[in-house]
Motif scaffolding. Structure first.
Motif, PDB file in Angstrom:
ATOM      1  N   ILE A   1      37.975  18.255   0.791  1.00  0.00           N
ATOM      2  CA  ILE A   1      37.513  19.440   1.526  1.00  0.00           C
ATOM      3  C   ILE A   1      38.168  19.568   2.895  1.00  0.00           C
ATOM      4  O   ILE A   1      37.934  20.547   3.609  1.00  0.00           O
ATOM      5  CB  ILE A   1      35.981  19.428   1.711  1.00  0.00           C
ATOM      6  N   ALA A   2      38.978  18.588   3.281  1.00  0.00           N
ATOM      7  CA  ALA A   2      39.630  18.616   4.596  1.00  0.00           C
ATOM      8  C   ALA A   2      41.134  18.615   4.399  1.00  0.00           C
ATOM      9  O   ALA A   2      41.668  17.855   3.587  1.00  0.00           O
ATOM     10  CB  ALA A   2      39.198  17.415   5.431  1.00  0.00           C
ATOM     11  N   MET A   3      41.825  19.460   5.146  1.00  0.00           N
ATOM     12  CA  MET A   3      43.277  19.552   4.987  1.00  0.00           C
ATOM     13  C   MET A   3      43.939  19.962   6.291  1.00  0.00           C
ATOM     14  O   MET A   3      43.301  20.548   7.169  1.00  0.00           O
ATOM     15  CB  MET A   3      43.635  20.530   3.873  1.00  0.00           C
ATOM     16  N   ALA A   4      45.217  19.645   6.388  1.00  0.00           N
ATOM     17  CA  ALA A   4      45.945  19.971   7.611  1.00  0.00           C
ATOM     18  C   ALA A   4      47.405  20.245   7.284  1.00  0.00           C
ATOM     19  O   ALA A   4      47.976  19.646   6.360  1.00  0.00           O
ATOM     20  CB  ALA A   4      45.845  18.829   8.620  1.00  0.00           C
ATOM     21  N   THR A   5      47.995  21.134   8.062  1.00  0.00           N
ATOM     22  CA  THR A   5      49.431  21.386   8.021  1.00  0.00           C
ATOM     23  C   THR A   5      49.985  21.122   9.406  1.00  0.00           C
ATOM     24  O   THR A   5      49.447  21.623  10.403  1.00  0.00           O
ATOM     25  CB  THR A   5      49.739  22.836   7.600  1.00  0.00           C
ATOM     26  N   LEU A   6      51.040  20.327   9.468  1.00  0.00           N
ATOM     27  CA  LEU A   6      51.643  19.967  10.742  1.00  0.00           C
ATOM     28  C   LEU A   6      53.145  20.214  10.646  1.00  0.00           C
ATOM     29  O   LEU A   6      53.811  19.695   9.753  1.00  0.00           O
ATOM     30  CB  LEU A   6      51.344  18.494  11.065  1.00  0.00           C
ATOM     31  N   LEU A   7      53.662  21.017  11.573  1.00  0.00           N
ATOM     32  CA  LEU A   7      55.071  21.411  11.579  1.00  0.00           C
ATOM     33  C   LEU A   7      55.732  20.972  12.872  1.00  0.00           C
ATOM     34  O   LEU A   7      55.224  21.251  13.955  1.00  0.00           O
ATOM     35  CB  LEU A   7      55.191  22.935  11.428  1.00  0.00           C
ATOM     36  N   LEU A   8      56.865  20.296  12.752  1.00  0.00           N
ATOM     37  CA  LEU A   8      57.665  19.929  13.915  1.00  0.00           C
ATOM     38  C   LEU A   8      59.025  20.598  13.809  1.00  0.00           C
ATOM     39  O   LEU A   8      59.725  20.450  12.801  1.00  0.00           O
ATOM     40  CB  LEU A   8      57.851  18.406  13.977  1.00  0.00           C
ATOM     41  N   VAL A   9      59.391  21.352  14.844  1.00  0.00           N
ATOM     42  CA  VAL A   9      60.731  21.926  14.940  1.00  0.00           C
ATOM     43  C   VAL A   9      61.439  21.202  16.075  1.00  0.00           C
ATOM     44  O   VAL A   9      61.083  21.360  17.242  1.00  0.00           O
ATOM     45  CB  VAL A   9      60.683  23.443  15.208  1.00  0.00           C
ATOM     46  N   SER A  10      62.410  20.374  15.715  1.00  0.00           N
ATOM     47  CA  SER A  10      63.071  19.521  16.703  1.00  0.00           C
ATOM     48  C   SER A  10      64.284  18.853  16.066  1.00  0.00           C
ATOM     49  O   SER A  10      64.269  18.563  14.865  1.00  0.00           O
ATOM     50  CB  SER A  10      62.095  18.447  17.200  1.00  0.00           C
ATOM     51  N   PRO A  11      65.311  18.542  16.856  1.00  0.00           N
ATOM     52  CA  PRO A  11      66.437  17.763  16.313  1.00  0.00           C
ATOM     53  C   PRO A  11      66.006  16.375  15.845  1.00  0.00           C
ATOM     54  O   PRO A  11      66.703  15.739  15.060  1.00  0.00           O
ATOM     55  CB  PRO A  11      67.400  17.662  17.510  1.00  0.00           C
ATOM     56  N   ARG A  12      64.836  15.890  16.298  1.00  0.00           N
ATOM     57  CA  ARG A  12      64.333  14.570  15.912  1.00  0.00           C
ATOM     58  C   ARG A  12      63.668  14.563  14.538  1.00  0.00           C
ATOM     59  O   ARG A  12      63.298  13.499  14.027  1.00  0.00           O
ATOM     60  CB  ARG A  12      63.292  14.082  16.931  1.00  0.00           C
ATOM     61  N   ALA A  13      63.473  15.716  13.943  1.00  0.00           N
ATOM     62  CA  ALA A  13      62.614  15.842  12.771  1.00  0.00           C
ATOM     63  C   ALA A  13      63.011  14.919  11.624  1.00  0.00           C
ATOM     64  O   ALA A  13      62.190  14.153  11.105  1.00  0.00           O
ATOM     65  CB  ALA A  13      62.597  17.293  12.304  1.00  0.00           C
ATOM     66  N   GLU A  14      64.249  14.975  11.187  1.00  0.00           N
ATOM     67  CA  GLU A  14      64.653  14.199  10.016  1.00  0.00           C
ATOM     68  C   GLU A  14      64.552  12.703  10.257  1.00  0.00           C
ATOM     69  O   GLU A  14      64.203  11.936   9.348  1.00  0.00           O
ATOM     70  CB  GLU A  14      66.073  14.591   9.609  1.00  0.00           C
ATOM     71  N   ALA A  15      64.816  12.246  11.473  1.00  0.00           N
ATOM     72  CA  ALA A  15      64.759  10.819  11.782  1.00  0.00           C
ATOM     73  C   ALA A  15      63.337  10.271  11.707  1.00  0.00           C
ATOM     74  O   ALA A  15      63.150   9.057  11.555  1.00  0.00           O
ATOM     75  CB  ALA A  15      65.354  10.568  13.167  1.00  0.00           C
ATOM     76  N   LEU A  16      62.342  11.132  11.811  1.00  0.00           N
ATOM     77  CA  LEU A  16      60.947  10.698  11.817  1.00  0.00           C
ATOM     78  C   LEU A  16      60.306  10.718  10.432  1.00  0.00           C
ATOM     79  O   LEU A  16      59.168  10.270  10.266  1.00  0.00           O
ATOM     80  CB  LEU A  16      60.133  11.590  12.760  1.00  0.00           C
ATOM     81  N   LEU A  17      61.011  11.227   9.434  1.00  0.00           N
ATOM     82  CA  LEU A  17      60.394  11.480   8.131  1.00  0.00           C
ATOM     83  C   LEU A  17      59.831  10.217   7.486  1.00  0.00           C
ATOM     84  O   LEU A  17      58.701  10.233   6.969  1.00  0.00           O
ATOM     85  CB  LEU A  17      61.398  12.146   7.197  1.00  0.00           C
ATOM     86  N   ASP A  18      60.559   9.131   7.474  1.00  0.00           N
ATOM     87  CA  ASP A  18      60.084   7.927   6.794  1.00  0.00           C
ATOM     88  C   ASP A  18      58.769   7.422   7.384  1.00  0.00           C
ATOM     89  O   ASP A  18      57.840   7.040   6.655  1.00  0.00           O
ATOM     90  CB  ASP A  18      61.142   6.826   6.865  1.00  0.00           C
ATOM     91  N   THR A  19      58.672   7.426   8.710  1.00  0.00           N
ATOM     92  CA  THR A  19      57.431   6.974   9.350  1.00  0.00           C
ATOM     93  C   THR A  19      56.291   7.930   9.050  1.00  0.00           C
ATOM     94  O   THR A  19      55.146   7.510   8.818  1.00  0.00           O
ATOM     95  CB  THR A  19      57.619   6.849  10.865  1.00  0.00           C
ATOM     96  N   VAL A  20      56.581   9.225   9.036  1.00  0.00           N
ATOM     97  CA  VAL A  20      55.558  10.218   8.705  1.00  0.00           C
ATOM     98  C   VAL A  20      55.039  10.005   7.289  1.00  0.00           C
ATOM     99  O   VAL A  20      53.827  10.054   7.036  1.00  0.00           O
ATOM    100  CB  VAL A  20      56.123  11.650   8.868  1.00  0.00           C
ATOM    101  N   LEU A  21      55.919   9.740   6.349  1.00  0.00           N
ATOM    102  CA  LEU A  21      55.499   9.522   4.961  1.00  0.00           C
ATOM    103  C   LEU A  21      54.581   8.307   4.847  1.00  0.00           C
ATOM    104  O   LEU A  21      53.620   8.316   4.065  1.00  0.00           O
ATOM    105  CB  LEU A  21      56.731   9.340   4.074  1.00  0.00           C
ATOM    106  N   GLU A  22      54.837   7.268   5.631  1.00  0.00           N
ATOM    107  CA  GLU A  22      53.978   6.086   5.611  1.00  0.00           C
ATOM    108  C   GLU A  22      52.573   6.428   6.102  1.00  0.00           C
ATOM    109  O   GLU A  22      51.576   5.956   5.552  1.00  0.00           O
ATOM    110  CB  GLU A  22      54.582   4.991   6.490  1.00  0.00           C
TER     111      GLU A  22
END
Length: 277
Positions: free
Chosen positions: A202-223
């Motif tokens: 019943i709880a959900m969230a969408t989080l969007l980052l627009v930044s040159p750093r975005a792709e470098a952070l993906l692995d940590t975000v997935l964890e």
């Protein structure tokens, strides 16, 4: 309550609009203009360095059918602003019409904005529409979050029926780089209960980052997101885009993952103070 000329009783509606603009001056972001009307208020905590912080307040304490709130934040070139809310916004049962929130964010060249409101709590038979428009100049960055909880299980409350609509448009250098159009209702509980949608969450969230750093952070975000959600990243011209979606059994479980995500993606600004209270 107001009485009409015919002796009928009409319910007062919440109406409010607030605008904030800031700009870089003397080496840090400073407030330039602040406008407040009706139930929409903005408070500015004292900070010693960027980003400039702003707290949005709906003095009505919640919204129902017919209520209208509008928020506008403009950050100039090189400026940095972090926006949150004093508390979770509550959307109560609507007798007629729907509650509406309109958000407009603009960021100048090489500026940055973090839009981090606390969760929206939707009650049974609520009707709500939220519009979010973001305009980013070349080189600007944005972190945008919207989190929604359909009912409060700890209080024995569930949003079984109602209508909810979330509409996002994000542009950079006048080009559309992200669009969202999420609708659910009238049978909210049945839809969320389907395995192909939320599997009972019943709880959900969408989080969007627009930044040159975005792709470098993906692995940590997935964890951090784990198996109750997903995340992806793309190159967007000279910048990048990371999109994370999370779902959980209740608002507490959702926040347990949102907090480290915000701390990661918001850089040195970290978590807004009100989120940790």
């Amino acid at each position: 309550m107001d009485t009409t000329e015919h002796g009928e009783i009409s319910t007062q509606r919440v109406a409010g609009a607030a605008r904030l603009s800031c700009a870089l001056g003397d080496g840090r972001t400073r407030l330039r203009r602040l406008y407040q009307d009706g139930a929409a208020k903005i408070r500015m905590p004292t900070v010693s360095a960027d980003p400039l912080e702003a707290v949005l307040i709906n003095t009505a304490g919640g919204m129902t059918g017919g209520d209208r709130l509008g928020w506008q934040v403009d950050a100039g070139a090189g400026a940095s602003a972090s926006i949150t809310t004093q508390a979770c916004e509550k959307i109560y049962r609507a007798a007629s019409n729907r509650a509406e929130v309109r958000v407009n964010l603009s960021v100048g060249e090489n500026g940055r904005i973090a839009w981090l409101p606390q969760e929206t709590i939707v009650f049974d038979r609520a009707a709500f529409a939220r519009t979010l428009d973001v305009e980013l100049a070349a080189g600007a960055e944005a972190l945008v979050l919207e989190a929604t909880v359909f009912g409060r299980l700890a209080m024995g409350e569930r949003a079984a029926r109602g209508h909810f609509h979330d509409h996002w448009r994000v542009r950079q250098d006048r080009k559309l780089i992200h669009a969202e159009d999420f609708r659910i209702g009238p049978d909210i509980a049945a839809t969320l209960g389907r395995p192909a949608s939320a599997g009972g969450a019943i709880a959900m969230a969408t989080l969007l980052l627009v930044s040159p750093r975005a792709e470098a952070l993906l692995d940590t975000v997935l964890e951090i997101v784990g198996d109750q959600g997903s995340a992806s990243a793309w190159s967007v011209k000279k910048s990048g885009k990371l999109l994370a979606r999370l779902y959980a059994g209740d608002g507490y479980q959702l926040r347990q993952r949102l907090v480290p995500l915000i701390e990661l993606l918001n850089g040195r600004a970290g978590l807004p103070k009100l989120w940790s209270l």
